[in-house]
Design a protein around this motif. Structure first.
Motif, PDB file in Angstrom:
ATOM      1  N   UNK A 210       0.863  -1.191   0.000  1.00 32.87           N
ATOM      2  CA  UNK A 210       0.000   0.000   0.000  1.00 32.87           C
ATOM      3  C   UNK A 210       0.890   1.229   0.000  1.00 32.87           C
ATOM      4  N   UNK A 211       0.679   2.106  -0.999  1.00 31.91           N
ATOM      5  CA  UNK A 211       1.502   3.306  -1.152  1.00 31.91           C
ATOM      6  C   UNK A 211       0.628   4.530  -0.903  1.00 31.91           C
ATOM      7  N   UNK A 212       1.132   5.393  -0.023  1.00 28.85           N
ATOM      8  CA  UNK A 212       0.359   6.592   0.340  1.00 28.85           C
ATOM      9  C   UNK A 212       1.285   7.789   0.328  1.00 28.85           C
ATOM     10  N   UNK A 213       0.837   8.858  -0.345  1.00 34.30           N
ATOM     11  CA  UNK A 213       1.628  10.082  -0.431  1.00 34.30           C
ATOM     12  C   UNK A 213       1.117  11.072   0.613  1.00 34.30           C
ATOM     13  N   UNK A 214       1.983  11.546   1.455  1.00 36.32           N
ATOM     14  CA  UNK A 214       1.619  12.496   2.502  1.00 36.32           C
ATOM     15  C   UNK A 214       1.557  13.903   1.932  1.00 36.32           C
TER      16      UNK A 214
END
Length: 377
Positions: A210-214
């Protein structure tokens, strides 16, 4: 039933059924538009689509019938007045009650069928509709995620599936979740599948990340063995824990189970009075249609004026009834004027038709006899 009454009944029955079927077809078409997406984009069969829309008809049929009966009575009796048929029947000795009896008999038949609809068919069809919806959601979920394509089951959620294995498992899954615009998430998994749960459909991802950009532009990775994504095909996807108000029989509306929220109990009360009051409109609207048409002398010139008066009276009664039905939810005492307006309008219309008709004979001027004296005829 006398010959004249049978003739009037036949004249009323076919138009009433034809208008009812016509209005049902219009409502069916308008309601079916809501489910066209299930056929066009989600692979629903035409048979299931027709079955789904037909299950909605009893609810609308109980509302349509009084209006259709009103239109039929207005059309038939206006034509009989225009063709002088009612004048001939009255001259043959038929009184006001003999002229209105066929229409009242048909209205009673519509009323009884309306109670069959409201007390039995509406809740049965509503329950079948809910069960079919849940079944459709499961079937749609099984074919919705097509392999080799970017699928959008929900606004803001894009799913790509490389292939669908013979076992039904999905392989090579990419999910782009932008339902939260500020925190878009990308998920990739080696395999997965669609799993129904008590709260709705879910995509289960296995062996992925799971990739999440802050907000500051940094990307964080979460590697997982098993992860679940809420699919939520349709709003309210989960099956309700308690029957909806339309799914309840009259007895269940009269005596609901304990522990229900006060707001829901109030909605059940409003549903109860709507089911009990609406079939009575069949009789009320029939008498409202006949009242202005059959009161006084029959005249072609005043026919359209009487039709307009009957139409306005019907609309006023219906709008008042709808307002009071909604008011019953918040105020139980609103049920009293609800039934009074229906019964009162019927009594007033019936009194207009059955009141004694006094025909005024114009006075003639005195005539002179042969001897010059006035002779009064």
């Amino acid at each position: 039933m006398p010959l004249a009454s049978r003739y009037l009944f036949r004249q009323l029955l076919l138009p009433a059924l034809a208008i009812t079927m016509g209005l049902v077809a219009v409502v069916w078409l308008t309601q079916s538009v809501r489910f066209l997406d299930l056929i066009v984009n989600r692979g629903l069969s035409a048979f299931t689509f027709v079955k789904l829309t037909i299950l909605l008809l009893p609810t609308f049929l109980s509302i349509i019938m009084p209006i259709a009966l009103f239109c039929a009575v207005i059309a038939v009796y206006s034509r009989l007045i225009s063709d002088r048929e009612l004048v001939v029947m009255r001259a043959a000795g038929l009184g006001p009650w003999a002229l209105i009896r066929p229409a009242v008999a048909l209205a009673v038949g519509f009323t009884l069928f309306g109670y069959v609809l409201s007390s039995y068919l509406v809740p049965v069809f509503a329950r079948d509709f809910r069960e079919l919806q849940l079944s459709i959601r499961s079937d749609v979920a099984a074919v919705l995620l097509q392999e080799g394509r970017f699928n959008t089951p929900v606004s803001g959620l894009t799913v790509f599936v490389r292939e669908r294995l013979p076992s039904g498992e999905l392989a090579g899954i990419l999910v782009q979740d932008e339902r939260d615009k500020e925190l878009p998430v990308t998920m990739m998994a080696a395999r997965g599948g669609i799993v129904p749960t008590e709260t709705g459909q879910r995509i289960v991802l296995v062996d992925g990340n799971r990739q999440e950009r802050s907000g500051d532009g940094r990307v964080s990775f979460l590697y997982f063995d098993r992860y679940t994504v809420d699919l939520a095909l349709v709003a309210g996807d989960a099956a309700p824990t308690i029957p909806d108000r339309r799914e309840r029989f009259i007895g269940e509306l009269l005596n609901p189970e304990e522990g229900l929220p006060p707001k829901f109990r109030a909605e059940l009360r409003g549903e109860l009075h709507q089911r009990l009051a609406w079939p009575l409109y069949n009789i009320a609207f029939t008498l409202i249609a006949l009242g202005p048409l059959l009161s006084g002398e029959f005249s072609r010139r005043s026919r359209w004026t009487r039709v307009a008066v009957a139409t306005v009276a019907m609309i006023v009664v219906q709008l008042t009834g709808l307002t009071l039905t909604s008011a019953v939810v918040t105020s139980p005492m609103a049920a009293v004027p609800l039934y009074l307006i229906i019964i009162g309008a019927s009594v007033v219309a019936l009194a207009l038709m059955l009141r004694p008709q006094i025909r005024r004979i114009p006075a003639t001027p005195p005539q002179a006899g042969q001897d010059g004296r006035e002779v009064t005829p």
